[in-house]
Design a protein around this motif. Structure first.
Motif, PDB file in Angstrom:
ATOM      1  N   ALA A 225      90.664 137.349  17.415  1.00  0.00           N
ATOM      2  CA  ALA A 225      89.171 137.377  17.449  1.00  0.00           C
ATOM      3  C   ALA A 225      88.391 138.815  18.224  1.00  0.00           C
ATOM      4  CB  ALA A 225      88.665 136.197  17.905  1.00  0.00           C
ATOM      5  N   ARG A 226      87.219 138.895  17.495  1.00  0.00           N
ATOM      6  CA  ARG A 226      86.485 139.947  18.050  1.00  0.00           C
ATOM      7  C   ARG A 226      85.265 139.316  18.754  1.00  0.00           C
ATOM      8  NH1 ARG A 226      82.245 144.016  16.118  1.00  0.00           N
ATOM      9  NH2 ARG A 226      80.866 142.377  17.011  1.00  0.00           N
ATOM     10  N   SER A 227      85.240 139.735  20.354  1.00  0.00           N
ATOM     11  CA  SER A 227      84.201 139.049  20.914  1.00  0.00           C
ATOM     12  C   SER A 227      82.826 139.790  20.990  1.00  0.00           C
ATOM     13  CB  SER A 227      84.742 139.153  22.482  1.00  0.00           C
ATOM     14  OG  SER A 227      84.403 140.507  23.112  1.00  0.00           O
ATOM     15  N   ASN A 228      81.765 139.419  21.712  1.00  0.00           N
ATOM     16  CA  ASN A 228      80.359 140.050  21.570  1.00  0.00           C
ATOM     17  C   ASN A 228      80.174 140.675  23.005  1.00  0.00           C
ATOM     18  OD1 ASN A 228      80.080 137.819  23.272  1.00  0.00           O
ATOM     19  ND2 ASN A 228      78.657 136.756  21.842  1.00  0.00           N
ATOM     20  N   SER A 229      81.194 141.083  23.460  1.00  0.00           N
ATOM     21  CA  SER A 229      81.385 141.721  25.055  1.00  0.00           C
ATOM     22  C   SER A 229      82.315 142.782  24.877  1.00  0.00           C
ATOM     23  CB  SER A 229      81.852 140.626  25.982  1.00  0.00           C
ATOM     24  OG  SER A 229      81.893 141.215  27.206  1.00  0.00           O
ATOM     25  N   MET A 230      81.826 143.465  25.676  1.00  0.00           N
ATOM     26  CA  MET A 230      82.848 144.732  25.910  1.00  0.00           C
ATOM     27  C   MET A 230      84.002 144.447  27.116  1.00  0.00           C
ATOM     28  SD  MET A 230      80.118 148.108  26.573  1.00  0.00           S
ATOM     29  CE  MET A 230      81.698 149.073  26.644  1.00  0.00           C
ATOM     30  N   VAL A 231      83.609 143.550  28.108  1.00  0.00           N
ATOM     31  CA  VAL A 231      84.386 143.104  29.126  1.00  0.00           C
ATOM     32  C   VAL A 231      85.063 141.762  28.426  1.00  0.00           C
ATOM     33  CG1 VAL A 231      83.076 144.285  30.930  1.00  0.00           C
ATOM     34  CG2 VAL A 231      82.783 141.725  30.446  1.00  0.00           C
ATOM     35  N   VAL A 232      86.318 141.623  29.269  1.00  0.00           N
ATOM     36  CA  VAL A 232      87.140 140.387  29.106  1.00  0.00           C
ATOM     37  C   VAL A 232      86.423 139.127  29.154  1.00  0.00           C
ATOM     38  CG1 VAL A 232      88.740 138.760  29.769  1.00  0.00           C
ATOM     39  CG2 VAL A 232      89.303 141.318  29.411  1.00  0.00           C
ATOM     40  N   VAL A 233      86.292 138.283  27.968  1.00  0.00           N
ATOM     41  CA  VAL A 233      85.818 136.996  28.091  1.00  0.00           C
ATOM     42  C   VAL A 233      86.696 136.075  27.568  1.00  0.00           C
ATOM     43  CG1 VAL A 233      83.490 137.534  28.041  1.00  0.00           C
ATOM     44  CG2 VAL A 233      84.655 137.368  25.837  1.00  0.00           C
ATOM     45  N   THR A 234      86.830 134.757  28.180  1.00  0.00           N
ATOM     46  CA  THR A 234      87.731 133.760  27.777  1.00  0.00           C
ATOM     47  C   THR A 234      87.147 132.619  26.932  1.00  0.00           C
ATOM     48  OG1 THR A 234      87.547 132.635  29.562  1.00  0.00           O
ATOM     49  CG2 THR A 234      89.198 134.155  29.599  1.00  0.00           C
ATOM     50  N   ALA A 235      86.016 132.551  26.929  1.00  0.00           N
ATOM     51  CA  ALA A 235      85.427 131.340  26.075  1.00  0.00           C
ATOM     52  C   ALA A 235      85.273 131.315  24.650  1.00  0.00           C
ATOM     53  CB  ALA A 235      83.843 130.959  26.626  1.00  0.00           C
ATOM     54  N   ARG A 236      85.737 130.337  23.939  1.00  0.00           N
ATOM     55  CA  ARG A 236      85.699 130.612  22.451  1.00  0.00           C
ATOM     56  C   ARG A 236      84.378 130.944  21.670  1.00  0.00           C
ATOM     57  NH1 ARG A 236      88.174 125.496  19.597  1.00  0.00           N
ATOM     58  NH2 ARG A 236      85.941 124.790  19.524  1.00  0.00           N
ATOM     59  N   ASN A 237      83.344 130.586  22.331  1.00  0.00           N
ATOM     60  CA  ASN A 237      82.126 130.920  21.783  1.00  0.00           C
ATOM     61  C   ASN A 237      81.617 132.244  22.073  1.00  0.00           C
ATOM     62  OD1 ASN A 237      81.162 130.518  24.308  1.00  0.00           O
ATOM     63  ND2 ASN A 237      80.061 128.660  24.427  1.00  0.00           N
ATOM     64  N   ARG A 238      82.388 132.986  22.730  1.00  0.00           N
ATOM     65  CA  ARG A 238      81.950 134.230  22.915  1.00  0.00           C
ATOM     66  C   ARG A 238      82.591 135.128  22.011  1.00  0.00           C
ATOM     67  NH1 ARG A 238      79.997 136.136  27.826  1.00  0.00           N
ATOM     68  NH2 ARG A 238      79.230 137.953  26.492  1.00  0.00           N
ATOM     69  N   TYR A 239      83.148 134.507  21.024  1.00  0.00           N
ATOM     70  CA  TYR A 239      83.882 135.430  19.863  1.00  0.00           C
ATOM     71  C   TYR A 239      83.338 134.993  18.489  1.00  0.00           C
ATOM     72  CZ  TYR A 239      87.459 136.765  23.226  1.00  0.00           C
ATOM     73  OH  TYR A 239      88.242 137.164  24.376  1.00  0.00           O
ATOM     74  N   ASP A 240      82.945 136.018  17.830  1.00  0.00           N
ATOM     75  CA  ASP A 240      82.047 136.043  16.704  1.00  0.00           C
ATOM     76  C   ASP A 240      82.623 136.193  15.342  1.00  0.00           C
ATOM     77  OD1 ASP A 240      79.891 138.822  17.506  1.00  0.00           O
ATOM     78  OD2 ASP A 240      81.872 138.692  17.170  1.00  0.00           O
TER      79      ASP A 240
END
Length: 124
Positions: free
Chosen positions: A97-112
């Protein structure tokens, strides 16, 4: 539009290794953090690992820390998950999955953007 295609899954015995690959389309791959999630039958999709846009920062679920390694090659628009010492409880469909952030995120809703998944089955 971003497309993600996973590969590398399969059926292995406990203790074996697999390397998953995820190929991404689009010119913005190197600008976003990427992640791997997995979903076992009857369970929620859960976070496995994530890597920052540059590859300089990573995060892992407790259950895989020390056994799995996430990496990326921005020149190849690809992210990888090296899985060692696999256990039967690692059996699941694995999603890139690709996130909407440059830094590491772990929450599923941060991936679009999500791939179609690749099956990993570990027999005991």
């Amino acid at each position: 539009q971003v497309q993600l295609v996973e590969s590398g899954g399969g059926l292995v015995q406990a203790g074996a290794s697999l390397r998953l690959s995820c190929a991404a389309s689009g010119s913005t791959f190197g600008s976003y953090a990427m992640g791997w999630f997995r979903q076992a039958p009857g369970k929620e999709r859960e976070f496995v690992a994530a890597i920052s846009w540059s590859g300089g920062s990573t995060s892992y679920a407790i259950s895989v820390k020390g056994r799995f390694t996430i990496s990326r090659d921005n020149a190849k628009n690809s992210v990888y998950l090296q899985m060692n010492n696999l256990k039967p409880e690692d059996t699941a469909v694995y999603y890139c999955a690709r996130s909407n952030s440059m830094v590491v995120v772990t929450a599923r809703n941060r991936y679009d953007y999500w791939g179609q998944g690749t099956q990993v089955t570990v027999s005991s």
